[in-house]
Design a protein around this motif. Structure first.
Motif, PDB file in Angstrom:
ATOM      1  N   GLU A  78     -31.831  38.965  10.117  1.00 33.89           N
ATOM      2  CA  GLU A  78     -31.362  37.614  10.246  1.00 33.89           C
ATOM      3  C   GLU A  78     -31.701  36.737   8.833  1.00 33.89           C
ATOM      4  O   GLU A  78     -31.385  35.435   8.624  1.00 33.89           O
ATOM      5  CB  GLU A  78     -32.392  36.689  11.050  1.00 33.89           C
ATOM      6  N   LYS A  79     -31.972  37.465   7.784  1.00 37.54           N
ATOM      7  CA  LYS A  79     -32.020  36.791   6.283  1.00 37.54           C
ATOM      8  C   LYS A  79     -30.570  36.322   5.871  1.00 37.54           C
ATOM      9  O   LYS A  79     -29.691  36.811   6.309  1.00 37.54           O
ATOM     10  CB  LYS A  79     -32.696  37.713   5.435  1.00 37.54           C
ATOM     11  N   LEU A  80     -30.586  35.212   5.290  1.00 35.75           N
ATOM     12  CA  LEU A  80     -29.621  34.644   4.825  1.00 35.75           C
ATOM     13  C   LEU A  80     -28.984  35.145   3.392  1.00 35.75           C
ATOM     14  O   LEU A  80     -29.926  35.731   2.472  1.00 35.75           O
ATOM     15  CB  LEU A  80     -29.724  33.107   4.635  1.00 35.75           C
ATOM     16  N   ARG A  81     -27.805  35.207   3.233  1.00 35.06           N
ATOM     17  CA  ARG A  81     -27.228  35.706   1.682  1.00 35.06           C
ATOM     18  C   ARG A  81     -27.399  34.469   0.948  1.00 35.06           C
ATOM     19  O   ARG A  81     -27.495  33.255   1.348  1.00 35.06           O
ATOM     20  CB  ARG A  81     -25.653  35.961   1.967  1.00 35.06           C
ATOM     21  N   ILE A  82     -27.354  34.542  -0.393  1.00 33.34           N
ATOM     22  CA  ILE A  82     -27.376  33.615  -1.285  1.00 33.34           C
ATOM     23  C   ILE A  82     -26.307  32.866  -1.383  1.00 33.34           C
ATOM     24  O   ILE A  82     -26.318  31.530  -1.622  1.00 33.34           O
ATOM     25  CB  ILE A  82     -27.493  34.139  -2.576  1.00 33.34           C
TER      26      ILE A  82
END
Length: 207
Positions: A78-82
């Protein structure tokens, strides 16, 4: 080389009692750089730059820190891309470049990894009575009826008192593992609240 304002800030915050690790995190600097700034003689604190660092990102730095902190707590999938972090900043009025956000996020994550690596790690050596036990197998060579053979020995040890129960078996199987636990708990007069295992293969894989 650090600019004068950064050196003075490091010294001021350190003099006020702030830990070096906290200064490292707040300023995104390495431990060595912070220590050199604290120990360097006054003659070494030369002004190196007149332009304000992070001119576009500066007003949004706290918000970017918060976004990166929230993302760090998310599960891996679930981590966001930059690019997504950059888009969120744009919606809040940021008009700087994507590369500035990417470089800042990279430095922020590198500093976070250093903090984790520098964090003290220890294994507790004190246990409450009945809190835990350790279990493991060993292979021992013995002589039975004049014939050499190898047996599997189950070791069950109470972590608090270090009292140990040992029982030998012809093989290392699931049934024998369960039998060793039952006999050990009967010997101890109770069941501890948790167990510590080096390898649980025989507990789930019959042999």
């Amino acid at each position: 080389m650090l600019v004068l304002e950064t050196v003075l800030r490091i010294r001021r915050e350190h003099a006020s009692g702030k830990a070096i690790k906290v200064i490292m995190r707040d300023l995104h600097l390495s431990r060595g750089v912070v220590r050199r700034a604290i120990r360097a003689p006054e003659a070494d604190t030369k002004y190196r730059r007149e332009v304000q660092p992070l001119p576009k990102l500066g007003p949004f730095q706290m918000r970017l820190d918060a976004l990166l902190e929230e993302d760090e707590a998310r599960p891996r999938r679930e981590k966001l891309r930059i690019t997504r972090v950059y888009d969120l900043l744009l919606r809040e009025g940021f008009d700087g470049s994507y590369d500035a956000v990417r470089r800042y996020a990279t430095r922020w994550r590198q500093a976070r990894r250093r903090d984790v690596m520098d964090a003290p790690a220890f294994i507790p050596l004190l246990f409450w009575p009945g809190e835990a036990y350790q279990f493991d197998w060993s292979h021992e060579d013995v002589e039975i009826a004049g014939k050499p053979m190898r047996v599997k020995v189950a070791h069950v040890r109470l972590c608090a008192s270090r009292v140990m129960y040992v029982r030998a078996y012809p093989r290392e199987t699931q049934e024998m593992l369960f039998d060793a636990h039952a006999r050990a708990f009967a010997f101890f007069g109770g069941v501890p609240t948790r167990g510590i295992y080096d390898n649980m293969k025989t507990a789930v894989t019959p042999r």
